[in-house]
Enzyme design. Structure first.
Site, PDB file in Angstrom:
ATOM      1  N   TYR A  21      10.449 -44.908  13.579  1.00  0.00           N
ATOM      2  CA  TYR A  21      11.638 -44.165  12.820  1.00  0.00           C
ATOM      3  C   TYR A  21      12.994 -45.093  13.147  1.00  0.00           C
ATOM      4  O   TYR A  21      13.846 -44.107  13.384  1.00  0.00           O
ATOM      5  CB  TYR A  21      12.053 -42.825  13.061  1.00  0.00           C
ATOM      6  N   TYR A 148       4.226 -30.230  12.034  1.00  0.00           N
ATOM      7  CA  TYR A 148       4.158 -31.758  12.267  1.00  0.00           C
ATOM      8  C   TYR A 148       2.821 -32.059  12.761  1.00  0.00           C
ATOM      9  O   TYR A 148       2.271 -31.612  13.665  1.00  0.00           O
ATOM     10  CB  TYR A 148       5.158 -32.387  13.482  1.00  0.00           C
ATOM     11  N   ASP A 249      -4.342 -27.996  15.573  1.00  0.00           N
ATOM     12  CA  ASP A 249      -3.868 -29.350  15.735  1.00  0.00           C
ATOM     13  C   ASP A 249      -3.315 -29.090  17.243  1.00  0.00           C
ATOM     14  O   ASP A 249      -2.099 -28.729  17.507  1.00  0.00           O
ATOM     15  CB  ASP A 249      -2.700 -29.647  14.872  1.00  0.00           C
ATOM     16  N   LYS A 278      -2.934 -37.301  22.150  1.00  0.00           N
ATOM     17  CA  LYS A 278      -1.952 -37.440  23.221  1.00  0.00           C
ATOM     18  C   LYS A 278      -2.006 -37.606  24.767  1.00  0.00           C
ATOM     19  O   LYS A 278      -2.605 -38.691  25.149  1.00  0.00           O
ATOM     20  CB  LYS A 278      -0.601 -36.639  23.126  1.00  0.00           C
TER      21      LYS A 278
HETATM   22  C1  LIG Z   1       2.055 -36.605  17.993  1.00  0.00           C
HETATM   23  C2  LIG Z   1       1.221 -35.473  16.911  1.00  0.00           C
HETATM   24  C3  LIG Z   1       0.718 -36.010  15.836  1.00  0.00           C
HETATM   25  C4  LIG Z   1       0.271 -37.495  15.611  1.00  0.00           C
HETATM   26  O1  LIG Z   1      -0.343 -38.251  16.901  1.00  0.00           O
HETATM   27  P1  LIG Z   1      -0.095 -39.814  16.603  1.00  0.00           P
HETATM   28  O2  LIG Z   1      -1.079 -40.261  17.619  1.00  0.00           O
HETATM   29  O3  LIG Z   1       1.336 -40.036  16.882  1.00  0.00           O
HETATM   30  O4  LIG Z   1      -0.616 -40.164  15.414  1.00  0.00           O
HETATM   31  C5  LIG Z   1      -0.154 -34.905  15.065  1.00  0.00           C
HETATM   32  N1  LIG Z   1      -0.044 -33.690  15.464  1.00  0.00           N
HETATM   33  C6  LIG Z   1       0.936 -33.238  16.398  1.00  0.00           C
HETATM   34  C7  LIG Z   1       1.046 -31.734  16.660  1.00  0.00           C
HETATM   35  C8  LIG Z   1       1.654 -34.169  17.594  1.00  0.00           C
HETATM   36  O5  LIG Z   1       2.450 -33.689  18.198  1.00  0.00           O
END
Ligand SMILES: *Cc1c(COP(=O)(O)O)cnc(C)c1O
Length: 432
Positions: A21, A148, A249, A278
């Site tokens: 970004y 997000y 997620d 992550k």
């Molecule tokens: C960081 C994140 C993503 C995206 O993961 P990337 O490895 O950056 O593509 C998706 N959902 C959540 C909740 C996140 O924190």
């Protein structure tokens, strides 16, 4: 390295390399990190910074971890990569077995991919393919505001429509359904009215909706908010009632960050689909996983195409799987619950009193996540310089000053992080 060489490197970086970004014409300064060990990042001039970010939730055990280094070295000397089409290998099998074992009961089938955003794309494909031959009108998603889910197009379409990137990509992004963010905070008394918006949306539109996608309990990059577990529990019930799948997620929340191994455990639910990323490799390699139930997997497989339509080149990368295995073993044999609990107590003790501070509008803590919400937007350029001068790596955004340190952080190191936050709040960067 001589100063001159460093200047040359930094100049090249500024002129040719995009960072997350950022602008190519007005990039904010970048710090040159040379190495990292434990909770410390070492800059190339020798400065050591205590890392409050875990490299965006990933480095749960800190850096340069002997067991993880060894797992990668051993695997690299055997096989760094091999295609996953028609081929399998022990690192992937062991990893998927562990993921099935430690995630909520019922998640049994695993799709490995290379990043969090891709695992979200895969989860959305799973949901659409699940309904494809049963109820082909179900092709949209409902999600909660302030969410997000990543930067690829499917994921972006379910990010918060206001603080996300919707305006820029209108016309290309798939339109989805958005409900208000859960109004009841994690530890507030529950009120049933919090479910109204979701229920109403499902009543009206369930025939178009394949799945509800959300971040369980903690909304991360969309606002660092913690909502009531009852919302999640009842959202699961509403999904069942209206024939809508639930995608959790857990890319940020997975692997102990919130005090439970997975945030869904706060509500004791099993989603139909779960995304992990992550922290999965302890921050060593890029890897993600999408898990689903036998029922969803079989329904997709019994559909007209018979297959799940995805297959990244680096699917099941053995190096990433090997280090993920070592990271999960390290986590499960550690006293992570105690570590996260200790961090939580210390954060509460240090950060909660800051609600009284003139520049602060809210202070909240969950597990090893500490958040200070400020009244004014933070001047990132000024704040970043100050944090580094004070010996820590904290990267705020918007009105959020937040930390989620590696679980191994000591009491003294964590108190430095918290003191520095206080110093930055007291500083003159807020003067307008
Ligand atoms: C960081 C994140 C993503 C995206 O993961 P990337 O490895 O950056 O593509 C998706 N959902 C959540 C909740 C996140 O924190």
């Amino acid at each position: 390295m001589t100063q001159k060489t460093n200047d040359t490197l930094m100049k090249f970086d500024q002129q040719h390399i995009w960072h997350p970004y950022t602008s190519m014409t007005k990039p904010l300064p970048c710090y040159h990190v040379d190495s990292a060990d434990g909770v410390y990042l070492t800059l190339n001039d020798g400065t050591r910074l205590i890392d409050g970010m875990s490299s965006w939730w990933a480095s749960i055990h800190g850096y340069n971890v002997p067991a993880l280094n060894q797992a990668m070295q051993v695997q690299a000397s055997k096989m760094s990569h091999v295609m996953f089409g028609g081929i399998t290998h022990e690192p992937a099998i062991n990893l998927c077995q562990k993921l099935v074992d430690i995630t909520p009961d019922g998640l049994e089938c695993v799709f490995l991919s290379d990043s969090g955003s891709v695992s979200v794309e895969v989860s959305m494909k799973m949901a659409i393919q699940y309904w494809h031959h049963q109820q082909p009108t179900k092709k949209k998603f409902v999600t909660i505001r302030n969410g997000y889910h990543g930067d690829t197009f499917g994921a972006m379409s379910v990010c918060d429509p206001d603080n996300g990137m919707h305006e820029l990509f209108t016309g290309f992004l798939a339109p989805q359904f958005f409900i208000n963010a859960p109004s009841i905070k994690f530890d507030e008394p529950w009120q049933q009215s919090a479910m109204q918006d979701l229920e109403q949306t499902l009543v009206e539109h369930h025939q178009q909706i394949a799945a509800l996608i959300l971040e369980p309990i903690v909304q991360g990059a969309g606002g660092m908010k913690f909502y009531h577990p009852e919302f999640l529990r009842q959202a699961k019930l509403l999904c069942e009632r209206f024939d809508v799948l639930l995608i959790a997620d857990e890319i940020a929340t997975g692997f102990g960050r919130t005090g439970k191994l997975f945030a869904c455990e706060h509500a004791e639910i099993t989603p139909d689909i779960m995304c992990l990323g992550k922290g999965i490799t302890g921050g060593y390699m890029t890897l993600a996983a999408t898990l689903t139930t036998r029922h969803v997997a079989e329904t997709i497989s019994n559909g007209p195409s018979g297959v799940l339509m995805h297959g990244p080149t680096f699917m099941g990368n053995p190096l990433a799987c090997a280090v993920a295995n070592a990271s999960i073993d390290l986590l499960m044999t550690s006293d992570w619950q105690q570590q996260v609990g200790r961090i939580e107590k210390q954060l509460q003790h240090a950060l909660h009193p800051l609600v009284e501070h003139k520049n602060v509008s809210d202070a909240r803590v969950l597990g090893s996540i500490g958040v200070i919400e400020t009244k004014q937007s933070i001047d990132l350029a000024k704040a970043q310089v100050l944090f580094v001068e004070l010996g820590v790596w904290i990267r705020p955004f918007g009105k959020l000053l937040y930390i989620m340190p590696p679980y191994i952080i000591s009491e003294a190191e964590l108190s430095t992080l918290c003191n520095v936050i206080k110093q930055v709040l007291d500083s003159d960067i807020w003067a307008k």
